[in-house]
Design an enzyme around this catalytic site. Structure first.
Site, short mmCIF file in Angstrom:
data_model
loop_
_atom_site.label_atom_id
_atom_site.label_comp_id
_atom_site.label_asym_id
_atom_site.label_seq_id
_atom_site.Cartn_x
_atom_site.Cartn_y
_atom_site.Cartn_z
N LYS A 83 44.49 -34.32 -17.42
CA LYS A 83 45.50 -34.46 -16.36
C LYS A 83 44.80 -34.29 -15.01
O LYS A 83 44.07 -33.31 -14.80
CB LYS A 83 46.58 -33.40 -16.57
N LEU A 84 45.04 -35.26 -14.14
CA LEU A 84 44.36 -35.27 -12.83
C LEU A 84 45.41 -35.41 -11.73
O LEU A 84 46.38 -36.17 -11.90
CB LEU A 84 43.43 -36.49 -12.75
#
Ligand code: G3P
Length: 217
Positions: A83-84
């Protein structure tokens, strides 16, 4: 529509897993902090319980470190999704990690243009935050509709993951708007099954059944 659950509480995940309704899990740094647990350990445990994608979020803010953190998180288990944050650095990291064969979830999306960039960066999932837009008096659901239209116009395969869901209506409306996934707090997933007329009807059926003096088993 797939359902992910938005929690880092192992017991909540364990309780819901046998329902067959949990297609994945999303976590974020706030949920990890709330759990009071070690990040890497929690993600490893969740990945053992759930076969589907488990989002684990990087905390670096520059792309080079995001990539290093992402690679480390991906080593925890095959079903980790990196997750960014939806920043320019997050997009750069996304492209590199996707090209290496990792799955990614671009989070903190608040505009259709951000979602367009995420798709162009090859993101597996885009997470528009409905509830936080609603909190500001902006209709979060319109964002889902806009992203759906843009992705369909160009055949982007990035999956729309409706996040920051606060109500059962958010779930229904996201489904109508064509979101591919909704990530729900466990309480919202339980609430989807509830209806006062179901409870009332069941009570009446059981009362009448008792009068028959029969039992199935
Ligand atoms: O996982 C991200 C997201 O669902 C956050 O929700 O309620 O903190 O806005 P919320």
């Amino acid at each position: 529509m797939k359902f992910f659950i938005d929690t880092a509480e192992i017991e909540e995940i364990r309780a819901l897993a046998p329902s067959g309704l949990v297609d994945g899990v999303t976590t974020n740094p706030s949920l990890i902090a709330k759990s009071g647990r070690d990040f890497m350990e929690v993600i490893a445990e969740i990945c053992e319980i759930v076969d589907g994608p488990v989002s684990a979020e990087v905390t670096a803010t520059n792309s080079a470190q995001m990539i290093d953190e992402g690679r480390k998180l991906a080593k925890i288990a095959d079903n980790v999704t990196i997750k960014l944050p939806l920043t320019f650095d997050g997009l750069v990291a996304c492209r590199t990690l996707v090209d290496e064969g990792h799955t990614t979830n671009l989070t903190l999306c608040f505009s259709a243009n951000q979602a367009l960039l995420a798709a162009k960066a090859g993101a597996t999932f885009i997470s528009p935050f409905i509830g936080r837009l609603d909190d500001m008096g902006i209709d979060g659901m319109e964002l889902i509709e806009e992203i759906r239209a843009i992705y369909d116009n160009y055949g982007f395969e990035t999956q729309i993951l409706a996040a920051s869901i606060r109500t059962v209506n958010h779930v229904k409306e996201s489904a109508i708007a064509g979101a591919d996934v909704a990530t729900l707090p466990p309480s919202t997933l339980y609430a989807l099954a509830k209806h006062p007329l179901t409870d009332k009807g069941l009570e009446a059926f059981l009362k009448d059944w008792e009068k028959t003096g029969q039992s199935i088993l």
